[in-house]
Design a protein around this motif. Structure first.
Motif, PDB file in Angstrom:
ATOM      1  N   PHE A  66      41.344  15.016  66.917  1.00  0.00           N
ATOM      2  CA  PHE A  66      41.703  13.598  66.778  1.00  0.00           C
ATOM      3  C   PHE A  66      42.816  13.146  67.726  1.00  0.00           C
ATOM      4  N   ARG A  67      43.573  14.086  68.282  1.00  0.00           N
ATOM      5  CA  ARG A  67      44.652  13.783  69.227  1.00  0.00           C
ATOM      6  C   ARG A  67      45.595  12.687  68.715  1.00  0.00           C
ATOM      7  N   PRO A  68      46.195  12.900  67.526  1.00  0.00           N
ATOM      8  CA  PRO A  68      47.092  11.888  66.976  1.00  0.00           C
ATOM      9  C   PRO A  68      48.411  11.836  67.750  1.00  0.00           C
ATOM     10  N   ARG A  69      49.129  10.745  67.599  1.00  0.00           N
ATOM     11  CA  ARG A  69      50.438  10.605  68.235  1.00  0.00           C
ATOM     12  C   ARG A  69      51.457  11.529  67.566  1.00  0.00           C
ATOM     13  N   TYR A  70      51.356  11.701  66.243  1.00  0.00           N
ATOM     14  CA  TYR A  70      52.307  12.516  65.490  1.00  0.00           C
ATOM     15  C   TYR A  70      51.567  13.498  64.587  1.00  0.00           C
ATOM     16  N   ALA A  71      52.189  14.649  64.363  1.00  0.00           N
ATOM     17  CA  ALA A  71      51.670  15.620  63.398  1.00  0.00           C
ATOM     18  C   ALA A  71      52.849  16.356  62.789  1.00  0.00           C
ATOM     19  N   SER A  72      52.661  16.803  61.563  1.00  0.00           N
ATOM     20  CA  SER A  72      53.717  17.529  60.871  1.00  0.00           C
ATOM     21  C   SER A  72      53.091  18.522  59.916  1.00  0.00           C
ATOM     22  N   ALA A  73      53.707  19.702  59.856  1.00  0.00           N
ATOM     23  CA  ALA A  73      53.254  20.726  58.910  1.00  0.00           C
ATOM     24  C   ALA A  73      54.472  21.391  58.310  1.00  0.00           C
ATOM     25  N   GLU A  74      54.354  21.756  57.053  1.00  0.00           N
ATOM     26  CA  GLU A  74      55.440  22.471  56.379  1.00  0.00           C
ATOM     27  C   GLU A  74      55.656  23.824  57.045  1.00  0.00           C
ATOM     28  N   VAL A  75      54.554  24.475  57.406  1.00  0.00           N
ATOM     29  CA  VAL A  75      54.608  25.777  58.072  1.00  0.00           C
ATOM     30  C   VAL A  75      53.858  25.658  59.390  1.00  0.00           C
ATOM     31  N   GLU A  76      54.575  25.843  60.499  1.00  0.00           N
ATOM     32  CA  GLU A  76      53.935  25.752  61.816  1.00  0.00           C
ATOM     33  C   GLU A  76      53.276  27.073  62.171  1.00  0.00           C
ATOM     34  N   SER A  77      52.366  26.995  63.123  1.00  0.00           N
ATOM     35  CA  SER A  77      51.725  28.193  63.639  1.00  0.00           C
ATOM     36  C   SER A  77      51.696  28.081  65.159  1.00  0.00           C
ATOM     37  N   PRO A  78      51.556  29.222  65.855  1.00  0.00           N
ATOM     38  CA  PRO A  78      51.447  29.158  67.318  1.00  0.00           C
ATOM     39  C   PRO A  78      50.256  28.300  67.757  1.00  0.00           C
ATOM     40  N   ALA A  79      49.160  28.368  67.009  1.00  0.00           N
ATOM     41  CA  ALA A  79      47.985  27.559  67.350  1.00  0.00           C
ATOM     42  C   ALA A  79      48.302  26.072  67.246  1.00  0.00           C
ATOM     43  N   LEU A  80      49.084  25.687  66.240  1.00  0.00           N
ATOM     44  CA  LEU A  80      49.457  24.289  66.074  1.00  0.00           C
ATOM     45  C   LEU A  80      50.348  23.838  67.222  1.00  0.00           C
ATOM     46  N   ARG A  81      51.343  24.649  67.580  1.00  0.00           N
ATOM     47  CA  ARG A  81      52.212  24.285  68.705  1.00  0.00           C
ATOM     48  C   ARG A  81      51.410  24.097  69.985  1.00  0.00           C
ATOM     49  N   ASP A  82      50.454  25.000  70.233  1.00  0.00           N
ATOM     50  CA  ASP A  82      49.617  24.897  71.434  1.00  0.00           C
ATOM     51  C   ASP A  82      48.748  23.646  71.401  1.00  0.00           C
ATOM     52  N   ALA A  83      48.140  23.369  70.243  1.00  0.00           N
ATOM     53  CA  ALA A  83      47.266  22.192  70.118  1.00  0.00           C
ATOM     54  C   ALA A  83      48.058  20.909  70.307  1.00  0.00           C
ATOM     55  N   MET A  84      49.260  20.864  69.740  1.00  0.00           N
ATOM     56  CA  MET A  84      50.090  19.668  69.875  1.00  0.00           C
ATOM     57  C   MET A  84      50.506  19.456  71.329  1.00  0.00           C
ATOM     58  N   ALA A  85      50.845  20.522  72.019  1.00  0.00           N
ATOM     59  CA  ALA A  85      51.211  20.406  73.434  1.00  0.00           C
ATOM     60  C   ALA A  85      50.026  19.927  74.262  1.00  0.00           C
ATOM     61  N   ALA A  86      48.850  20.473  73.995  1.00  0.00           N
ATOM     62  CA  ALA A  86      47.654  20.076  74.765  1.00  0.00           C
ATOM     63  C   ALA A  86      47.250  18.632  74.512  1.00  0.00           C
ATOM     64  N   ALA A  87      47.469  18.148  73.278  1.00  0.00           N
ATOM     65  CA  ALA A  87      47.072  16.796  72.910  1.00  0.00           C
ATOM     66  C   ALA A  87      48.162  15.762  73.202  1.00  0.00           C
ATOM     67  N   GLY A  88      49.357  16.210  73.542  1.00  0.00           N
ATOM     68  CA  GLY A  88      50.456  15.285  73.734  1.00  0.00           C
ATOM     69  C   GLY A  88      50.973  14.725  72.412  1.00  0.00           C
ATOM     70  N   THR A  89      50.797  15.495  71.349  1.00  0.00           N
ATOM     71  CA  THR A  89      51.204  15.076  70.005  1.00  0.00           C
ATOM     72  C   THR A  89      52.651  15.459  69.755  1.00  0.00           C
ATOM     73  N   ARG A  90      53.413  14.551  69.199  1.00  0.00           N
ATOM     74  CA  ARG A  90      54.822  14.816  68.893  1.00  0.00           C
ATOM     75  C   ARG A  90      54.960  15.287  67.452  1.00  0.00           C
ATOM     76  N   ALA A  91      55.971  16.118  67.232  1.00  0.00           N
ATOM     77  CA  ALA A  91      56.253  16.593  65.877  1.00  0.00           C
ATOM     78  C   ALA A  91      56.954  15.484  65.106  1.00  0.00           C
ATOM     79  N   ALA A  92      56.417  15.145  63.963  1.00  0.00           N
ATOM     80  CA  ALA A  92      57.043  14.160  63.080  1.00  0.00           C
ATOM     81  C   ALA A  92      58.006  14.911  62.182  1.00  0.00           C
ATOM     82  N   THR A  93      59.237  14.463  62.145  1.00  0.00           N
ATOM     83  CA  THR A  93      60.225  15.175  61.326  1.00  0.00           C
ATOM     84  C   THR A  93      60.718  14.297  60.210  1.00  0.00           C
TER      85      THR A  93
END
Length: 93
Positions: A66-93
């Motif tokens: 979906f390539r959202p502008r923001y994403a947030s997870a209680e527990v991050e994973s390396p796959a999530l960090r990679d996907a967010m970087a590739a999609a240009g998604t920022r971490a919502a805090t």
């Protein structure tokens, strides 16, 4: 002359304006079903934010799709960090 209130604008006015949607709990049962519905109408909806609890790998797949502008997870994973970087998604805090 009677006072008649003006009609409220709807979130979808029929002019094919895209609605922006944030899905909280996107990796859960209801959140996944909501994304399935949104996936069927890509011309009507923009998923701008996704939030999940502990399922970072599933959230990573959703971010890639979906390539959202923001994403947030209680527990991050390396796959999530990679996907967010590739999609240009920022971490919502």
């Amino acid at each position: 002359r009677a006072f008649l209130p003006r009609p409220r604008p709807s979130i979808y006015d029929g002019d094919m304006t895209r609605c922006r949607v944030a899905v909280l709990g996107s990796t859960g049962s209801v959140g996944s079903q909501a994304l399935d519905v949104l996936r069927q109408f890509p011309d009507r909806f923009d998923v701008v934010a996704l939030a999940a609890g502990r399922n970072g790998d599933e959230l990573a797949r959703q971010v890639a799709a979906f390539r959202p502008r923001y994403a947030s997870a209680e527990v991050e994973s390396p796959a999530l960090r990679d996907a967010m970087a590739a999609a240009g998604t920022r971490a919502a805090t």
